[in-house]
Design an enzyme around this catalytic site. Structure first.
Site, PDB file in Angstrom:
ATOM      1  N   GLY A   1       0.801  -1.224   0.000  1.00  0.00           N
ATOM      2  CA  GLY A   1       0.000   0.000   0.000  1.00  0.00           C
ATOM      3  C   GLY A   1       0.825   1.259   0.000  1.00  0.00           C
TER       4      GLY A   1
ATOM      5  N   LYS B   1       3.255   8.807   6.145  1.00  0.00           N
ATOM      6  CA  LYS B   1       2.558   7.596   5.736  1.00  0.00           C
ATOM      7  C   LYS B   1       2.125   7.774   4.283  1.00  0.00           C
ATOM      8  CE  LYS B   1      -0.682   4.255   7.608  1.00  0.00           C
ATOM      9  NZ  LYS B   1      -1.571   3.941   8.774  1.00  0.00           N
TER      10      LYS B   1
ATOM     11  N   ASP C   1      -8.266  -2.124  14.973  1.00  0.00           N
ATOM     12  CA  ASP C   1      -6.986  -2.765  14.627  1.00  0.00           C
ATOM     13  C   ASP C   1      -6.057  -2.809  15.834  1.00  0.00           C
ATOM     14  OD1 ASP C   1      -5.302  -4.090  12.902  1.00  0.00           O
ATOM     15  OD2 ASP C   1      -4.429  -2.284  12.047  1.00  0.00           O
TER      16      ASP C   1
END
Length: 869
Positions: A239, A257, A367
Site C-alpha cells: 500500500g 505515511k 486494529d
C-alpha cells in the site's frame, strides 16, 4: 514473540486449516474470459494463479521485453476482454490471473510489491512488435485505471507497463543460494531475473528508443516538490511506505505515511488512498486524546497520497514485551513475574481506557494488537495506525486485521475492540493468540497456563476467555486432551493427524506445510513429503507405501526448477528413500542430482554443498559406490575453499551471512567433523573449527548468560538458524578435541535451551528443536530434567485435528504437517526424546563406515588423506 511475516497472510485465504495457494481453492470464481471456448488453433494451461494462452506451433524467445497490464477489481473484466480480443487475432501469447479473488490478493496490502499490479502479461516476439503492441494497447485501454507496477516502466498514463525478463522457465542460484528464475546474460550464463519493486534494465540490454520518453517521465517526479525530507524507512507494504521524516519548514520530526492508488487492498477491496483519507478523518475526530497522534499535514506527490503525523517517541509493545517478558528467562523468580504482572496489567488498563474514549467519540478503533500499541519511555501508551477506524453507526468488520486479534465474523461495532482487548490481556502473558482463530477452545487452555505462572486475578482471565469464546469457559473435562508425552499413544495421535491431512490427488504436495512448499516444491525433507514420511518411519509410526509411491513418481520426474539440496531438494529425497529401504529409488533420484551442476551453490547444509557432501558420503558408505564417495569429496573441497571467504559481520541474516546449522557455517563444520571420523585427517578438524568460529562471531550472550545468534534486532536460540544447532556441532567437535572457547560457548547454548517460552513449536525455529537438542544429552541429569519440562510445554501449541493432535506452522496462523515447521518435526523430536531409541536428525550421528578409533587400518590399498583411493 512471533515476528509478523506478511507473506503468510495471502496463503490463509484458500483453506481454514492449512496454508495453501489460492489457485488450489475449490470452486474459486474465475473471470468470464477463463470460461470462454478455446479459440481454434490455440492451447491453454494453468500455472499457479495464472492461465496461459498461446497459439499452437507458436514459438517465443526465451527472454525479452514483456508487457504487463494492470486493472482494478471494478474494470478487470473489461480490461481482460479488451486484451483477449486484441491478442488472439494477432497470435500474441498472453496469460492472466484466473479470478477476482486472486487479483485482490495480488494487490492486497501485504502482497509482494514486485508482483503487485500484474494482471495480464503479453509476450511480443521482438522489439518492433513490442513498440506496436504498447502503442495499440495504450490506445485501446485509454481511461482505464490500475495499480502502478513498481517493477516495470509505465507506458504513457494508462495501465500498460513493460519489463525485460524471462519468458521460459529457467532457473539459477542467487547469491544466497536460493533457486530463482533466470535469464541469460551477454556471456550466455544464467543469472537471476531480478524482480525487485523498482524498474531495472540488465546491464547488457539496451532500452528501446521509443521507451526513453516514458523513462524520463518516470524520473521527473522528485521529493524536492514537497517540504519534507525522509530520514528513515520504518517499513514498506504494497500500500505504500512508512517513514520517519522532517518538516523542513519547522524542523519538526514527523511520521510520513504513503498510500498508493488502487494498491494495498483490504478484504473489501478498499485501496490505501481511501484508507489514508479515513485515517486522517478519524485522527482529527480524536484530536483531543493525548494517546492518539496528531495530524500534521496532508499532501500529494505524483499520484501517491501522504499523511504527515506526530512522531511518537517510544517502541511498539511487541518489542517492549521481548525485553521484559519473564518466561524467556529460565531463572526468573516469583518476584520477577509479579513485577511484570503489575506492569502488564497497567499497560492493559491504559489501552482499555483509550479504547473506551474512542468509543465515546463514536468510533471503533478496529486494529488493536501488540504492534499498534506504542509504549513511551515513561510507560505511557499511545495507539497508532487508524486506517480501519470507522463510525460505530453502521459498522462492518474491518477489511484489514491482525489474525491473532481479529474478532470472529459475528462481532461488529465496539465488540470488535472488546474482543481484541481480551486477546491483548492474554497475549501480554502468553503471546499465542493466533491459535484462538484455529481452535477457540484453546483459549481456556492457555488461560490455565497463564494462571499457573503469573499472579493474574482469575476473574480477569475468565472474563477474557468468555469474551473470546463468546460464552463461559468450558469445563476442564470438556476440553480436548492436548497433553504431550513421548509414549506411543501420543505418537499415534500425531500420526493420525498427519495422515488425515494427506492429499495424494494433488501433484504439488502430499502433506500441507509451510508456504515454502510453493517455492521449493512439495517433495523435499524440510517442507515436503520426504520429511513427513521419514519422520513417520523413524518415530515408529510406520510406513505408507502408497505415499512413498507418490513421492517416487514425482521425484524421478521432477518439475523444472526443482532444487537438489539436502533439506530443500532431491538429495534429501534420496536420503529419505534410502532410510525407507527403497535403495534403487534413492539411487535413481541421486542419479538426477549428479547430473546437475554445482555452480552457484553455497556452503550450507540446507541447500548447498555441505548437505550434498554428507548425503553422498553416507550413501557411499551404505552402497560401496566409489563414484558417490569421490563426488562427496569434490563437494567437500569446494566447501573448504568457500570457508576461506569469511565476510566480517557480527550479525546474521538479511544482507549479512547467516549463522546456524542450516544456512550458516555450522553446517560445513558438521560435514567436516563427519568426514574426519571417516579418515582421521586432523586438517578436517581445523577447517571445522574455523567454520564454528565464524558462526560464533555472529552470536551474543544475553543478560541471563544464554548464547544466541545475533540478528541485529533480536537473538535466536533455535535449531535451524539459532544457537542450539551450533551447540550440537560444538559438542560434536569437543568429543574429538578440547577447545576452551568452544566449551564456554556450549555452556551458553545450554542456557538458551532452558527458556520456558518459545514462540513457535517447530523443529527448525521452535520448541521441538529445543527438545531435539536436549535429547542429544541423555546422560546429563540437568538437561534430562529440562527435556521433560520442554516436552510437557509442547502442549501449549498442541491443537486437535481429525481425531489426532497437530501443531501450527510458522506464524501460528495455520496447521503444518511438515518436518521443518510442523507436526512431523514435533513427531521426530519426541521420538528422539524417548530413552529407548537412537533417533537423531540426519548426520548428527557418525556416517556409515566411521570407526570408533578414527584410525581405520586399511591394508595395502591405502587411500589418501581424504579417504580417496
Amino acid at each position: 514473540m512471533v515476528t509478523v511475516d506478511d507473506r503468510y497472510d495471502s496463503y490463509c485465504a484458500a483453506d481454514r486449516h492449512f496454508y495453501d495457494s489460492l489457485g488450489n481453492a475449490a470452486a474459486e470464481p474465475t473471470f468470464a474470459a477463463a470460461r470462454r471456448s478455446l479459440p481454434e488453433g490455440w492451447r491453454t494451461e494453468p500455472l499457479d494463479d495464472w492461465l496461459i494462452y498461446a497459439p499452437d506451433g507458436g514459438s517465443l524467445p526465451q527472454q525479452g521485453w514483456k508487457i504487463h497490464v494492470s486493472a482494478t477489481l471494478d474494470n478487470a473484466e473489461q480490461v481482460l476482454d479488451a486484451v483477449w480480443n486484441y491478442c488472439v487475432p494477432r497470435g500474441l501469447s498472453f496469460k492472466f490471473l484466473r479470478g477476482p479473488r486472486t487479483l485482490l490478493l495480488r494487490n492486497s496490502k501485504y502482497a509482494s510489491r514486485a508482483a503487485s499490479g500484474k494482471f495480464v502479461t503479453v509476450y511480443p516476439h521482438d522489439d518492433a512488435e513490442l513498440e506496436l503492441v504498447c502503442k495499440e494497447l495504450d490506445e485501446l485501454l485509454t481511461g482505464e485505471s490500475g495499480p502502478y507496477i513498481l517493477s516495470d516502466l509505465r507506458y504513457g498514463a494508462g495501465p500498460v507497463y513493460v519489463r525485460y525478463g524471462g519468458f521460459a522457465a529457467r532457473y539459477c542460484h542467487s547469491a544466497d543460494g536460493q533457486v530463482v528464475p533466470a535469464i541469460e546474460d551477454d556471456n550466455g550464463a544464467l543469472v537471476p531475473d531480478r524482480r525487485d519493486p523498482v524498474f531495472h534494465v540488465p546491464s547488457w540490454v539496451s532500452l528501446p528508443d521509443f521507451l526513453a520518453p516514458h523513462l524520463a517521465a518516470r524520473n521527473a517526479t522528485s521529493t524536492d516538490e514537497v517540504p519534507y525530507r525522509v530520514e528513515k524507512v520504518i517499513h514498506f507494504s504494497n500500500g505504500g511506505g512508512l517513514y520517519i521524516g522532517r518538516d523542513l519548514r519547522t524542523d519538526t520530526q514527523v511520521v510520513l505515511k504513503e498510500a498508493r492508488p488502487y494498491a494495498g487492498l483490504d478484504a473489501d477491496g478498499t485501496d490505501a488512498v481511501a484508507r489514508l483519507s479515513r485515517e486522517a478523518a478519524a485522527l482529527r475526530r480524536l484530536a483531543d486524546l493525548p494517546q492518539v497522534p496528531r495530524v500534521h499535514d496532508e499532501f500529494t506527490l505524483g499520484e501517491h497520497r501522504f499523511l504527515a503525523l506526530e512522531f511518537i517517541e517510544g517502541r511498539a509493545l511487541n518489542k517492549v514485551l521481548v525485553d521484559r517478558y519473564p518466561l524467556i528467562d529460565a531463572d526468573a523468580t516469583d518476584a520477577d513475574r509479579a513485577a511484570y504482572t503489575r506492569w502488564a496489567l497497567d499497560i492493559h488498563r491504559q489501552v482499555e481506557e483509550v479504547v473506551q474514549a474512542i468509543h465515546e467519540r463514536g468510533l471503533v478503533y478496529g486494529d488493536l494488537h501488540l504492534f499498534n500499541v506504542m509504549v513511551r519511555p515513561d510507560d505511557r501508551i499511545a495507539l497508532v495506525d487508524f486506517e480501519v477506524a470507522a463510525p460505530i453507526d453502521g459498522h462492518r468488520r474491518p477489511g484489514l486485521r491482525n489474525q491473532g486479534f481479529a474478532a470472529p465474523r459475528d462481532r461488529t461495532g465496539p465488540a470488535v475492540d472488546h474482543y481484541a482487548l481480551a486477546c491483548l490481556r492474554l497475549a501480554l502473558f502468553l503471546p499465542l493468540t493466533q491459535l484462538f482463530r484455529l481452535v477457540p477452545a484453546k483459549t481456556a487452555h492457555l488461560a490455565d497456563v497463564i494462571a499457573a505462572r503469573f499472579p493474574v486475578p482469575g476473574a480477569l482471565l475468565d472474563a477474557a476467555v468468555a469474551q473470546i469464546t463468546g460464552d463461559s469457559p468450558a469445563a476442564a473435562e470438556d476440553r480436548p486432551d492436548l497433553t504431550v508425552d513421548v509414549g506411543p499413544s501420543h505418537r499415534d495421535r500425531l500420526a493420525r493427524a498427519i495422515l488425515a491431512s494427506a492429499t495424494p490427488e494433488r501433484d504439488d504436495r502430499l502433506f500441507p506445510g509451510d508456504i515454502e512448499q510453493f517455492r521449493s516444491g512439495g517433495l523435499n525433507l524440510a517442507h515436503g513429503a520426504a520429511g513427513v514420511l521419514y519422520a513417520l518411519h523413524l518415530s515408529g509410526a510406520g510406513r505408507r507405501p502408497e505415499h512413498e509411491r507418490w513421492l517416487v513418481r514425482r521425484a524421478t520426474s521432477p518439475a523444472a526448477g526443482t532444487r537438489c539440496g539436502f533439506y530443500d531438494g532431491l538429495h534429501g529425497v534420496a536420503y529419505a528413500l534410502e532410510q525407507l529401504d527403497r535403495r534403487q529409488d534413492a539411487l535413481d533420484v541421486l542419479d538426477i542430482c549428479l547430473r546437475q551442476p554445482w555452480d552457484g551453490l553455497d556452503h550450507s547444509l540446507a541447500g548447498g554443498l555441505s548437505g550434498i557432501a554428507l548425503n553422498l558420503a553416507e550413501l557411499a558408505g551404505r552402497t560401496g559406490e566409489t563414484t558417490l564417495r569421490d563426488a562427496a569429496w569434490r563437494a567437500a573441497d569446494r566447501v573448504i575453499a568457500q570457508l576461506a571467504d569469511a565476510p566480517e559481520s557480527d550479525v546474521s541474516g538479511g544482507r549479512h551471512p547467516y549463522a546456524g546449522l542450516l544456512r550458516g557455517r555450522t553446517g560445513p563444520a558438521l560435514m567436516l567433523i563427519r568426514l574426519y571420523e571417516l579418515t582421521g585427517d586432523p586438517q578436517l578438524l581445523e577447517h571445522a573449527a574455523t567454520a564454528l568460529r565464524q558462526d560464533l562471531h555472529r552470536c551474543v550472550v544475553r543478560p541471563d548468560g544464554a548464547l544466541e545468534v545475533n540478528e541485529g534486532w533480536r537473538t535466536m536460540p533455535y535449531l535451524g538458524q539459532g544457537s542450539v544447532g551450533i551447540g550440537l556441532v560444538l559438542d560434536q567437535y569437543l568429543r574429538h578435541r578440547a577447545d576452551e572457547r568452544f566449551a564456554e560457548a556450549s555452556a551458553g547454548v545450554r542456557r538458551a535451551a532452558r527458556s520456558p517460552f518459545y514462540a513457535q513449536s517447530g523443529l527448525f525455529a521452535g520448541r521441538a528443536g529445543i527438545v531435539a537438542y536436549l535429547a542429544a544429552y541423555p546422560d546429563d541429569p540437568e538437561l534430562s530434567t529440562e527435556l521433560t519440562a520442554q516436552v510437557r510445554r509442547l502442549a501449549w501449541h498442541a491443537l486437535p485435528y481429525a481425531d489426532g493432535v497437530a501443531f501450527p506452522g510458522e506464524q501460528l496462523l495455520r496447521l503444518s504437517m511438515d518436518l521443518g515447521t510442523g507436526t512431523a518435526g514435533v513427531l521426530l523430536a519426541l521420538a528422539a526424546a524417548r530413552p529407548d531409541t537412537a533417533v537423531t536428525l540426519p548426520f548428527l550421528a557418525p556416517l556409515t563406515g566411521a570407526t570408533d578409533t578414527l584410525a581405520d587400518a586399511r591394508g595395502t590399498d591405502q587411500p589418501d588423506k581424504h579417504g580417496r583411493r
